[in-house]
Write a protein that holds these residues in place. Structure first.
Motif, PDB file in Angstrom:
ATOM      1  N   GLU A  36      -3.704  -0.925  -8.435  1.00 11.05           N
ATOM      2  CA  GLU A  36      -4.268   0.255  -8.628  1.00 11.05           C
ATOM      3  C   GLU A  36      -3.181   1.166  -8.302  1.00 11.05           C
ATOM      4  OE1 GLU A  36      -7.068   2.503 -10.613  1.00 11.05           O
ATOM      5  OE2 GLU A  36      -7.571   0.472  -9.939  1.00 11.05           O
ATOM      6  N   THR A  37      -2.762   2.156  -9.220  1.00  8.34           N
ATOM      7  CA  THR A  37      -1.933   3.313  -9.155  1.00  8.34           C
ATOM      8  C   THR A  37      -2.466   4.658  -9.790  1.00  8.34           C
ATOM      9  OG1 THR A  37      -0.614   3.074 -11.314  1.00  8.34           O
ATOM     10  CG2 THR A  37       0.083   1.710  -9.401  1.00  8.34           C
ATOM     11  N   GLU A  38      -1.522   5.541  -9.581  1.00 10.79           N
ATOM     12  CA  GLU A  38      -2.383   6.557 -10.365  1.00 10.79           C
ATOM     13  C   GLU A  38      -2.256   6.902 -11.897  1.00 10.79           C
ATOM     14  OE1 GLU A  38       2.036   7.619 -10.641  1.00 10.79           O
ATOM     15  OE2 GLU A  38       0.768   6.387  -9.338  1.00 10.79           O
ATOM     16  N   ASN A  63       2.872   5.089  -8.161  1.00 13.68           N
ATOM     17  CA  ASN A  63       2.505   4.972  -6.641  1.00 13.68           C
ATOM     18  C   ASN A  63       1.431   4.059  -6.583  1.00 13.68           C
ATOM     19  OD1 ASN A  63       2.574   5.946  -3.984  1.00 13.68           O
ATOM     20  ND2 ASN A  63       0.908   7.336  -4.461  1.00 13.68           N
ATOM     21  N   ALA A  64       1.691   3.068  -5.664  1.00  8.09           N
ATOM     22  CA  ALA A  64       0.505   2.081  -5.545  1.00  8.09           C
ATOM     23  C   ALA A  64      -0.463   2.348  -4.458  1.00  8.09           C
ATOM     24  CB  ALA A  64       1.158   0.756  -5.112  1.00  8.09           C
ATOM     25  N   PHE A  93       0.855  -1.235  -0.015  1.00 10.97           N
ATOM     26  CA  PHE A  93       0.123  -0.061   0.106  1.00 10.97           C
ATOM     27  C   PHE A  93       0.828   1.227  -0.105  1.00 10.97           C
ATOM     28  CE2 PHE A  93      -1.789   3.348   2.674  1.00 10.97           C
ATOM     29  CZ  PHE A  93      -2.941   3.583   1.881  1.00 10.97           C
ATOM     30  N   ASP A  94       0.679   2.256  -0.960  1.00  6.74           N
ATOM     31  CA  ASP A  94       1.304   3.281  -0.957  1.00  6.74           C
ATOM     32  C   ASP A  94       2.849   3.376  -1.349  1.00  6.74           C
ATOM     33  OD1 ASP A  94       0.925   6.077  -1.434  1.00  6.74           O
ATOM     34  OD2 ASP A  94       1.226   6.442   1.086  1.00  6.74           O
ATOM     35  N   ALA A  95       3.198   2.280  -1.778  1.00  7.92           N
ATOM     36  CA  ALA A  95       4.585   2.003  -2.134  1.00  7.92           C
ATOM     37  C   ALA A  95       4.801   2.433  -3.567  1.00  7.92           C
ATOM     38  CB  ALA A  95       5.250   0.646  -1.946  1.00  7.92           C
ATOM     39  N   ALA A  96       5.908   2.131  -3.940  1.00  8.02           N
ATOM     40  CA  ALA A  96       6.527   2.699  -5.492  1.00  8.02           C
ATOM     41  C   ALA A  96       6.484   1.296  -6.130  1.00  8.02           C
ATOM     42  CB  ALA A  96       7.755   3.389  -5.513  1.00  8.02           C
TER      43      ALA A  96
END
Length: 174
Positions: free
Chosen positions: A130-132, A99-100, A14-17
């Motif tokens: 899902e990412t941006e 960005n995940a 979560f919220d990683a690259a």
């Protein structure tokens, strides 16, 4: 032995690259390389292999107008290779990560996993990432996780586009 769901919950990104993703060179498994899993400025790298990946569906999340604006090669380069240009309008692919967020989600009783489970006569799993920049759906039989390290010996090379031909440049305005 941990189940697929337990591994993915324990090794959440979560919220990683997401640094790199795609099929391995032997083409059975889909691999996702994740960095900064615990947030910046961490340089940790992690490999997730989705074993026996029978379906990988990728779709951009970059808006159509922005995507088209971002097609020139200048949006791919980064660092000293990036052409000097003030504030380009578009999506900068050259940052070399996505960005995940919200990241990986295990799809409980997914339609595609059910379809492949019936076809292959074995338990299949389904996840979305899902990412941006993109949405990814994978269907696979097993997952493997490996911590690559904080300063891994694995060097992830930079890919750059092959030089455009004259005919390719003229075809872009069709």
């Amino acid at each position: 032995m941990s189940t697929v769901q337990e591994i993915l919950k324990k090794e959440s990104f979560f919220d990683a690259a997401i640094i790199r993703h795609g099929f391995t060179d032997y083409m059975r498994d889909y691999e996702i390389i994740v960095g900064a899993r615990d947030g910046p400025p961490n340089t940790d790298l992690h490999a997730y292999q989705f074993i026996g990946c029978v379906e990988a569906q990728y779709q951009t999340r970059v808006a159509p107008l922005v995507f088209v604006q971002s097609l020139p090669d200048e949006y791919v380069y980064s660092g000293p290779d990036y052409p000097s240009k003030e504030g380009p309008d578009g999506f900068i692919w050259g940052v070399r990560y996505s960005n995940a967020y919200p990241g990986l989600i295990y799809v409980e009783n997914g339609d595609r996993a059910h379809y492949w489970s019936q076809l292959l006569k074995r338990k299949m799993h389904e996840v979305t990432v899902e990412t941006e920049a993109f949405h990814l759906r994978l269907v696979f039989t097993e997952v493997r996780y490996h911590f690559l390290g904080v300063e891994p010996e694995v060097v992830i090379r930079k890919d750059y586009p092959i030089e455009a031909t004259e005919s390719e440049s003229s075809d872009s305005n069709i």
